[in-house]
Design a protein around this motif. Structure first.
Motif, short mmCIF file in Angstrom:
data_model
loop_
_atom_site.label_atom_id
_atom_site.label_comp_id
_atom_site.label_asym_id
_atom_site.label_seq_id
_atom_site.Cartn_x
_atom_site.Cartn_y
_atom_site.Cartn_z
N PHE A 191 -22.81 -22.78 22.09
CA PHE A 191 -21.67 -22.30 22.87
C PHE A 191 -20.33 -22.62 22.18
O PHE A 191 -19.27 -22.51 22.79
N SER A 192 -20.41 -23.04 20.90
CA SER A 192 -19.22 -23.25 20.05
C SER A 192 -18.29 -24.34 20.57
O SER A 192 -17.06 -24.26 20.42
N VAL A 193 -18.88 -25.37 21.20
CA VAL A 193 -18.08 -26.53 21.61
C VAL A 193 -17.67 -27.30 20.36
O VAL A 193 -18.47 -27.46 19.43
N GLN A 194 -16.44 -27.76 20.32
CA GLN A 194 -15.96 -28.49 19.14
C GLN A 194 -16.91 -29.64 18.82
O GLN A 194 -17.28 -30.42 19.71
N PRO A 195 -17.40 -29.76 17.53
CA PRO A 195 -18.48 -30.70 17.18
C PRO A 195 -18.25 -32.14 17.65
O PRO A 195 -19.16 -32.75 18.21
N LEU A 196 -17.03 -32.67 17.45
CA LEU A 196 -16.78 -34.06 17.82
C LEU A 196 -16.82 -34.24 19.34
O LEU A 196 -17.38 -35.22 19.85
N ILE A 197 -16.26 -33.29 20.07
CA ILE A 197 -16.28 -33.37 21.54
C ILE A 197 -17.73 -33.28 22.04
O ILE A 197 -18.15 -34.03 22.93
N GLY A 198 -18.51 -32.35 21.45
CA GLY A 198 -19.91 -32.22 21.84
C GLY A 198 -20.70 -33.49 21.58
O GLY A 198 -21.51 -33.92 22.41
N ALA A 199 -20.45 -34.12 20.42
CA ALA A 199 -21.15 -35.36 20.08
C ALA A 199 -20.77 -36.48 21.04
O ALA A 199 -21.63 -37.27 21.47
N ASP A 224 -25.42 -32.24 10.24
CA ASP A 224 -25.58 -33.63 10.69
C ASP A 224 -26.48 -33.71 11.93
O ASP A 224 -27.17 -34.70 12.14
N LYS A 225 -26.50 -32.63 12.73
CA LYS A 225 -27.40 -32.60 13.90
C LYS A 225 -28.85 -32.49 13.44
O LYS A 225 -29.73 -33.21 13.93
N TYR A 226 -29.10 -31.54 12.50
CA TYR A 226 -30.45 -31.41 11.95
C TYR A 226 -30.93 -32.75 11.38
O TYR A 226 -32.05 -33.19 11.65
N PHE A 227 -30.06 -33.37 10.62
CA PHE A 227 -30.43 -34.63 9.96
C PHE A 227 -30.69 -35.73 10.98
O PHE A 227 -31.72 -36.42 10.92
N MET A 249 -16.26 -38.44 10.16
CA MET A 249 -16.08 -39.29 11.34
C MET A 249 -17.12 -38.98 12.41
O MET A 249 -17.64 -39.88 13.09
N GLU A 250 -17.46 -37.70 12.58
CA GLU A 250 -18.42 -37.31 13.61
C GLU A 250 -19.80 -37.92 13.36
O GLU A 250 -20.56 -38.17 14.31
N ASN A 251 -20.13 -38.20 12.08
CA ASN A 251 -21.44 -38.76 11.76
C ASN A 251 -21.61 -40.17 12.32
O ASN A 251 -22.73 -40.60 12.60
#
Length: 530
Positions: free
Chosen positions: A500-508, A359-362, A431-433
């Motif tokens: 750095f392997s931060v949880q995707p939703l928290i990072g977003a 989803d980040k690439y996109f 949900m993260e999207n």
């Protein structure tokens, strides 16, 4: 003959003018020098990669693509436009003479440019004492490029013959774009269908881990394209004559055949343009896009200023076409990208669809694609002759600036939302999207807040062709320098969090907070400084 040459020069000068500012002239010279430096490096790399046959084929392909792209541009902004009608129609000139000058100007410029980029190629061949190949390059390349241009112009001229039947310039331009895209898609699909090896297999064999691997991969890719082209009978016939190290009877037959076919296409193009030139010219100049404009003066200042932006956009069909492209490009890219991934075209080791990363690439691909068709970089230049109103009428500069930002942001955000809807239809929605959608929208606004700054202070308003206000305007490149660094920085931070392997939703969510904060700071600073 002299009069015909002057008429052709008139059309050439109408869409190619040296900038008057010394700084822009210096930038142009540096850009040309940099382009030739890049071409020399790339040509040297290709020359020492494979044999001379592949090298000549590479140059023929690159020049043909360049000519195709330039003719696509000139066909919409020059040859099938009727801006010159009011000036030339009253003069003692036949419509065929005017049409002939338009066609010649639209052929001369792409062919000259395509030959200019062959200077490094010619240098390598002469240094290597390959004089036969050098002679073929000089004599054969222009007529092949000319045939490419004439073939495209012939198809578009058949549509131009019935220009008067279209209700608006935008409808006509969109049909032209559809024809061009269809030709490109058919060519790519047909070429790919002739390949003896699947594209995914070729891509899977590419090695980017070392310089030697990169060298071998490029050599493999170019050799594969060359062999695929040789599987198409007509192209093989032409290539055999072009890439051989001798001048044969077959070469002369092909040369004469291309000249004859080109002359026939040229004659038919002139006929197609001139047959209804008067009718098309009259209707083309009467199709003013302002006649249906309605102004609703209200107490809401934002409504009034946004209506003014719409009025500027509707003043030229070319401006409306750019808006349409801004809406269409990101969704089309999204659809193509997702289809390729679904068909497993990309090799597995790239791991594009990795959970938490795809989803980040996109999202960032869609974001940067919105920046390519930069409608926010030249909003003041677009005003042209109406720009004086900003000085002579008591407009509020803040409302003017932010209304331009709002308008361009709405266009980009609509394209982003459509792209994410396509993303969801392919089954990738989580949900993260939704957070990524908000991040992309915020960064679009951030980009649009910064890009008009240079154009506001240095607008290029003395243009005769609307394309000069956007695509041929140096302010577009300078505006990228204002808007892109911040986007690149935020993107790097986000991928750093992923690394750095931060949880995707928290990072977003962290990036969303940063994007909102940056927008707030920019808006407050601009309110104070405008």
């Amino acid at each position: 003959m002299k009069e015909k040459l002057q008429l052709t020069r008139f059309f050439v000068s109408s869409f190619y003018k040296m900038p008057k500012q010394t700084m822009l002239q210096a930038v142009l010279i540096i850009a040309v020098f940099y382009m030739f430096l890049q071409l020399t490096v790339v040509n040297a790399f290709v020359y020492f990669l494979g044999d001379t046959q592949v090298f000549l084929f590479y140059n023929l392909t690159i020049s043909s693509i360049l000519v195709f792209a330039l003719v696509c541009y000139l066909s919409t902004s020059q040859i099938f436009s009727y801006d010159e009608f009011k000036v030339l129609a009253p003069l003692p000139l036949t419509y065929k003479e005017i049409s002939r000058a338009k066609v010649l100007s639209s052929l001369w410029v792409p062919i000259i440019l395509s030959m200019m980029i062959q200077v490094p190629t010619l240098g390598f061949l002469i240094v290597d004492l390959k004089f036969i190949e050098a002679i073929k390059l000089i004599t054969f390349l222009p007529i092949v490029n000319g045939l490419t241009a004439l073939f495209l112009l012939f198809i578009l001229s058949c549509m131009n013959r019935h220009y008067y039947r279209f209700k608006s310039k935008v409808a006509y331009l969109m049909v032209n774009i559809a024809i061009i895209l269809t030709l490109m898609i058919i060519s790519i699909v047909y070429f790919a269908g002739k390949s003896s090896v699947a594209i995914s297999k070729v891509i899977s064999e590419i090695d980017l881990n070392s310089f030697e691997g990169l060298k071998n991969s490029l050599e493999l890719l170019m050799r594969h394209i060359f062999e695929t082209a040789n599987m198409i009978p007509v192209i093989k016939w032409i290539l055999d004559a072009f890439v051989s190290n001798e001048i044969t009877v077959q070469f002369f037959i092909i040369y004469i055949s291309i000249m004859v076919i080109g002359f026939l296409l040229y004659s038919m193009i002139i006929e197609n343009i001139s047959v209804h030139y008067f009718k098309n010219g009259i209707l083309g100049n009467n199709k003013t896009n302002m006649k249906n404009s309605k102004v609703n003066i209200s107490k809401n200042q934002w409504s009034n200023y946004l209506q003014r932006e719409i009025w500027i956009i509707k003043s030229e069909a070319y401006f409306k076409m750019q808006i349409a492209l801004g809406l269409l490009l990101p969704p089309i890219f999204s659809l193509v990208m997702l289809l390729l991934i679904q068909n497993e075209v990309f090799p597995n080791y790239l791991n594009i669809t990795k959970e938490g990363v795809f989803d980040k690439y996109f999202s960032y691909s869609v974001l940067f694609l919105c920046c390519i068709n930069n409608i926010s970089g030249t909003p003041y230049s677009r005003e042209g002759k109406y720009h004086y109103l900003l000085k002579s009428v008591p407009f509020d500069e803040k409302y003017v600036y932010f209304s331009k930002v709002i308008f361009s942001s709405i266009i980009s955000i609509i394209a982003v939302v459509i792209s994410f809807l396509i993303f969801a239809l392919f089954g990738y929605w989580e949900m993260e999207n939704a957070v990524m959608l908000l991040i992309t929208s915020c960064l679009v606004v951030c980009y649009n807040l910064l890009t008009p700054l240079y154009d506001m202070k240095n607008p290029s308003i003395e243009w005769e062709n609307p394309s000069a206000a956007i695509k041929s305007n140096p302010n577009v490149l300078i505006s990228l320098l204002y808007g892109l660094p911040l986007l690149i920085l935020v993107t790097a931070i986000h991928f750093g969090l992923v690394w750095f392997s931060v949880q995707p939703l928290i990072g977003a969510l962290m990036i969303l907070v940063i994007a909102i904060a940056v927008n707030s700071i920019l808006i407050n600073r601009l309110k104070l400084n405008l």
